[in-house]
Design an enzyme around this catalytic site. Structure first.
Site, PDB file in Angstrom:
ATOM      1  N   LYS A   1       0.824  -1.220   0.000  1.00 20.77           N
ATOM      2  CA  LYS A   1       0.000   0.000   0.000  1.00 20.77           C
ATOM      3  C   LYS A   1       0.856   1.268   0.000  1.00 20.77           C
ATOM      4  O   LYS A   1       0.446   2.293  -0.521  1.00 20.77           O
ATOM      5  CB  LYS A   1      -0.922  -0.003   1.221  1.00 20.77           C
ATOM      6  CG  LYS A   1      -2.083  -0.971   1.121  1.00 20.77           C
ATOM      7  CD  LYS A   1      -3.116  -0.466   0.140  1.00 20.77           C
ATOM      8  CE  LYS A   1      -4.342  -1.373   0.120  1.00 20.77           C
ATOM      9  NZ  LYS A   1      -5.336  -0.921  -0.878  1.00 20.77           N
ATOM     10  N   ARG A   2       2.042   1.193   0.605  1.00 16.78           N
ATOM     11  CA  ARG A   2       2.862   2.401   0.672  1.00 16.78           C
ATOM     12  C   ARG A   2       3.366   2.831  -0.705  1.00 16.78           C
ATOM     13  O   ARG A   2       3.853   3.946  -0.879  1.00 16.78           O
ATOM     14  CB  ARG A   2       4.036   2.190   1.627  1.00 16.78           C
ATOM     15  CG  ARG A   2       5.053   1.165   1.176  1.00 16.78           C
ATOM     16  CD  ARG A   2       6.083   0.914   2.272  1.00 16.78           C
ATOM     17  NE  ARG A   2       7.051  -0.100   1.907  1.00 16.78           N
ATOM     18  CZ  ARG A   2       8.186   0.160   1.264  1.00 16.78           C
ATOM     19  NH1 ARG A   2       8.487   1.401   0.923  1.00 16.78           N
ATOM     20  NH2 ARG A   2       9.032  -0.816   0.975  1.00 16.78           N
TER      21      ARG A   2
END
Length: 618
Positions: free
Chosen positions: A351-352
């Protein structure tokens, strides 16, 4: 699930024998063993195990594990298991290719899973085979129907239709279901009992504390953390005593010692393991629920899967699965382990790094064709420099021998470029419909805007702005920009003052206001490109301006901006939006993001001209 041993021997086992009579003979006729039990288990050990064996898989009789409508001994149940016993030779496609995608419905469809599904789908379609969808939902604490529906919807959006599986296209689920693992528990328990009968599994009563102590001891001695508990060689009396007490137990698979297992992977070549590094592993948990590796091996064999194409993170699982195939006398599929997808910093995609699921990219306005195109290039190429592929192109060129071993790097900027290319190649009417849907989702023209009117405006927008779009979602801010008229804000900036000072902005503005009041400006815009060009030419002659001296102040006066799409096309789009009732005159012009009609623009321009004249007199 625990019962006294007398209950097992007197009640359950006779029932099980009636339920599954004839299955072993059918399997023996139709399933060629990868290797014999004697090869995997030395005769002395197998005989010793057999002598101490007890029938402990009482979960077979538990009503909670039965499929809807199932009654022990009922004829349709016998036919169901006879069909699965012979599936290894009866499951067929014209080419013999049967592949599967088996998602766990515990979240959204990740890019890695989508690529796995795509590679399987392409291989099946290229080889006139069958693509099977199987839902691996045995993780009861995390699996949800909502996640399953989301995954299936994402697959449909990508255009990856399946031949067999839940809600299969054409209304039929296929001949080798059920296709949800949670509905196949009796099948797994049957196969687990078969292994127990052969002496290849045993009940294990070790607690979590016992296992932790074994692991700590192995680490202290510098050995692999393999199971070394006492229950592999426990006597029948010891097992019966613990069962009679109601102690919970799992079922472990007996891993043969000093054996070398080798597979031929389509991508990685020969891969070899020594069984001494593994230890006896669990196939049924203490609650009776089968574990992943056991389910996968049983399902792939009974569904006749010919090729297992999956991510390389599953490679360590392959040893366990091959041992299960051999113990059950089931054929081993061809394995193909695809490299992982990494982020640009070569770490695991997460997700980052931004969007990682198919649904997120769909919401961002990317086309399914571009996603499929980009995913196909993550670890595969056709041997040329070609980078833009349609689904049909990929189906005609995809092959396993062009999949690379090295990790694939997901590059969002590359996806942007690919998506922009697909937008340029997309049929105009298709793109216009997608633009219209994006506008409606964003309520660009308010709730309840007429869809046909929106589509008419989208057609004009596509003709003007197609080449400027990276995603369809970009059409929302792009259209807002076309409808906006920030001239007053612009004139309060140094850039606006410079435009007025260096170009004949106010003479052009006055001429435009005059033409609007005379009705010729609006008529020229409504009449189309040729009439608009004639109007601009006439204006240039009147003011003795041409080139940038004419076009730059014209742009500023009519759009309120110093750059942007073609001025004539922009005004034409504004006219269509007003004529179709999507926007209306806004005399105040003060609301944020309020669209400006041509009349609104001329009113604002007239005020600024009057203000400039007053300032000049002062």
């Amino acid at each position: 699930y625990t019962k006294p041993i007398s209950y097992v021997t007197d009640k359950v086992w006779p029932l099980v024998r009636r339920m599954h009579r004839g299955v072993s003979a059918s399997a023996a006729r139709c399933c060629r063993p990868w290797t014999s039990a004697a090869m995997l288990f030395p005769s002395g050990r197998a005989n010793a195990v057999h002598s101490t064996r007890t029938r402990v898989l009482v979960a077979l009789s538990d009503d909670r594990n039965r499929r809807p409508g199932h009654r022990p001994g009922h004829r349709h149940h016998d036919r169901h298991h006879q069909r699965h016993a012979s599936v290894a030779c009866s499951a067929s496609s014209p080419s013999g290719v049967r592949v599967r995608f088996a998602p766990s419905p515990t979240g959204n469809l990740h890019l890695g899973g989508a690529r796995t599904a795509l590679f399987n789908w392409l291989f099946a379609r290229r080889n006139n085979g069958q693509f099977i969808l199987r839902v691996e939902d045995t993780d009861q604490s995390r699996s949800t129907l909502e996640s399953e529906r989301a995954v299936l919807e994402d697959l449909r959006w990508l255009g990856l239709d399946w031949d067999e599986g839940p809600a299969a296209a054409g209304g039929g689920a296929g001949d080798f279901g059920p296709y949800r693992q949670s509905e196949r528990l009796s099948i797994y328990q049957e196969k687990a009992q078969e292994l127990m009968d052969k002496g290849m599994t045993y009940p294990c009563f070790c607690t979590d504390a016992d296992l932790a102590a074994m692991k700590a001891k192995a680490e202290k001695e510098g050995k692999p953390p393999v199971y070394s508990g006492p229950w592999a060689n426990a006597s029948q009396e010891e097992v019966a005593e613990r069962i009679a007490k109601g102690d919970p137990y799992c079922v472990r698979f007996r891993v043969p010692k000093d054996k070398v297992v080798t597979i031929r992977d389509s991508i990685r070549g020969e891969v070899t393991w020594n069984t001494n590094t593994l230890g006896d592993f669990v196939i049924l948990r203490s609650g009776g629920m089968p574990v992943y590796n056991f389910c996968v091996a049983v399902d792939d064999a009974l569904m006749g899967i010919s090729h297992v194409i999956r991510a390389e993170e599953h490679l360590p699982n392959t040893l366990r699965q091959v041992l299960i195939y051999g113990a059950l006398g089931l054929p081993v599929p061809q394995f193909c382990h695809v490299s992982l997808i990494l982020a640009p910093d070569r770490t695991k995609l997460s997700k980052r790094h931004g969007a990682t699921s198919v649904g997120e990219f769909k919401q961002k306005g990317y086309s399914s064709e571009a996603i499929v195109n980009h995913l196909a290039l993550l670890g595969w190429n056709d041997g040329t420099e070609k980078e833009i592929f349609s689904r049909a192109d990929l189906m005609g060129t995809f092959s396993l021998d062009r999949i690379t071993k090295s990790a694939a790097i997901f590059d969002n900027s590359k996806l942007d470029w690919i998506n922009a290319q697909h937008i340029r190649l997309m049929p105009e009417d298709t793109l216009a419909r997608q633009v219209c849907e994006a506008w409606e989702s964003a309520c660009l023209f308010g709730d309840g805007a007429d869809s046909d009117a929106c589509l008419d405006a989208a057609v004009a927008f596509v003709a003007m702005s197609r080449d400027g779009l990276t995603t369809v979602a970009d059409a929302v801010p792009a259209m807002r920009d076309v409808l906006s008229f920030p001239l007053e804000d612009l004139m309060a900036t140094p850039a606006g003052e410079k435009a007025a000072r260096n170009f004949d902005l106010w003479p052009v503005a006055r001429a435009l206001v005059d033409r609007h009041q005379a009705g010729t400006l609006g008529a020229a815009v409504a009449a189309g490109p040729d009439a608009w060009k004639a109007c601009v030419k006439d204006l240039g002659k009147e003011l003795n301006l041409k080139g940038k001296k004419l076009f730059f102040p014209l742009r500023v006066a009519l759009t309120g901006k110093t750059q942007g799409p073609d001025v004539g096309q922009s005004l034409g789009l504004v006219h269509i939006a007003q004529a179709k009732g999507l926007i209306s005159n806004n005399k105040s012009g003060n609301e944020e993001n309020q669209p400006f009609t041509i009349s609104d623009r001329m009113e604002t321009l007239k005020k600024l001209v009057e203000k400039q004249v007053a300032n000049a007199k002062a």
